[in-house]
Scaffold this motif. Structure first.
Motif, PDB file in Angstrom:
ATOM      1  N   LYS A  78       0.829  -1.200   0.000  1.00 45.60           N
ATOM      2  CA  LYS A  78       0.000   0.000   0.000  1.00 45.60           C
ATOM      3  C   LYS A  78       0.870   1.259   0.000  1.00 45.60           C
ATOM      4  O   LYS A  78       0.585   2.230  -0.713  1.00 45.60           O
ATOM      5  CB  LYS A  78      -0.918   0.000   1.228  1.00 45.60           C
ATOM      6  CG  LYS A  78      -2.006  -1.057   1.198  1.00 45.60           C
ATOM      7  CD  LYS A  78      -3.023  -0.768   0.100  1.00 45.60           C
ATOM      8  CE  LYS A  78      -4.165  -1.777   0.131  1.00 45.60           C
ATOM      9  NZ  LYS A  78      -5.158  -1.522  -0.945  1.00 45.60           N
ATOM     10  N   SER A  79       1.934   1.245   0.797  1.00 46.69           N
ATOM     11  CA  SER A  79       2.819   2.413   0.860  1.00 46.69           C
ATOM     12  C   SER A  79       3.537   2.632  -0.465  1.00 46.69           C
ATOM     13  O   SER A  79       3.634   3.762  -0.964  1.00 46.69           O
ATOM     14  CB  SER A  79       3.837   2.227   1.986  1.00 46.69           C
ATOM     15  OG  SER A  79       4.749   3.313   2.021  1.00 46.69           O
ATOM     16  N   SER A  82       1.199   3.988  -3.042  1.00 45.70           N
ATOM     17  CA  SER A  82       0.946   5.412  -2.831  1.00 45.70           C
ATOM     18  C   SER A  82       2.063   6.267  -3.413  1.00 45.70           C
ATOM     19  O   SER A  82       1.815   7.297  -4.047  1.00 45.70           O
ATOM     20  CB  SER A  82       0.782   5.709  -1.337  1.00 45.70           C
ATOM     21  OG  SER A  82      -0.318   5.014  -0.794  1.00 45.70           O
ATOM     22  N   SER A  86       1.754   9.046  -6.432  1.00 45.34           N
ATOM     23  CA  SER A  86       1.912  10.462  -6.097  1.00 45.34           C
ATOM     24  C   SER A  86       3.218  11.074  -6.587  1.00 45.34           C
ATOM     25  O   SER A  86       3.311  12.302  -6.682  1.00 45.34           O
ATOM     26  CB  SER A  86       1.824  10.641  -4.578  1.00 45.34           C
ATOM     27  OG  SER A  86       2.845   9.901  -3.922  1.00 45.34           O
TER      28      SER A  86
END
Length: 214
Positions: A78-79, A82, A86
């Protein structure tokens, strides 16, 4: 006493000869020919905005495929997902700031052409990625190209567009960016059903099959 040359009459001393004004038909033909060139140049330029819109939402169908990948080199947490989504904005900010210098150093046209280099390099890195760093670097490069084109193309279009079509052509950069995003969403939805569209899904499936056989 000899008269001054400026006062002499005749074709030999006619510095600025009067020419008959062009007919309405000639003006219409010249205007149509110039407008065709302007439309072609504008279409070629706003393809950069199409690429920008496409790259902006590129992670929408790609992140789910990477999160469920069995390949440890491509599986994202998930990190990491992200960051992959981004980091594009960091590249876009750098591209927008670089446009302040490149617009005056290279000109608007060459700046737009230059943006194709980081864009192609970014997609090539993501297409052949074997680790997270390649994904992040490719995503940053495509963001840099997007920020550069977003700052250069509207200026270029407004400079070359005649007053009669300046408003219409001035809206094309944003429209092409929207069409780029829409095309990516379309390919993300119907990609697995199209052999050449959902290439990330096909790549993940092929590598997972190879790993299972290995």
């Amino acid at each position: 006493m000899q008269e001054p040359l400026l006062g002499a009459e005749g074709p030999d001393y006619d510095t600025f000869p009067e020419r008959p004004p062009p007919s309405p038909g000639d003006r219409a033909r010249v205007g149509a020919r110039q407008n065709k060139r302007v439309f072609l140049a504008t279409f070629a330029a706003v393809l950069g905005n199409f690429s920008f819109g496409y790259a902006l939402v590129y992670t929408s169908p790609v992140i789910p495929a990477l999160e469920h990948s069995l390949d440890p080199d491509l599986h994202l947490t998930k990190s990491q997902a992200s960051w992959f989504g981004s980091v594009f904005t960091l590249g876009a900010a750098a591209g927008g700031l670089s446009a302040m210098i490149l617009n005056d150093l290279l000109g608007r046209k060459l700046s737009i052409m230059f943006s194709a280099v980081p864009s192609a390099a970014g997609y090539a890195l993501m297409a052949g990625a074997h680790g997270l760093w390649m994904l992040l670097l490719g995503r940053t490069l495509t963001g840099f190209a997007g920020g550069l084109t977003a700052a250069c193309i509207p200026v270029y279009v407004s400079e070359i567009a005649p007053p009669g079509v300046r408003g219409a052509l001035g809206a094309t950069p944003q429209l092409m960016a929207v069409f780029g995003s829409l095309s990516l969403y379309t390919l993300g939805k119907y990609g697995p059903a199209l052999p050449c569209a959902g290439w990330w899904e096909w790549r993940v499936l092929l590598r997972e099959t190879w790993l299972e056989r290995k």
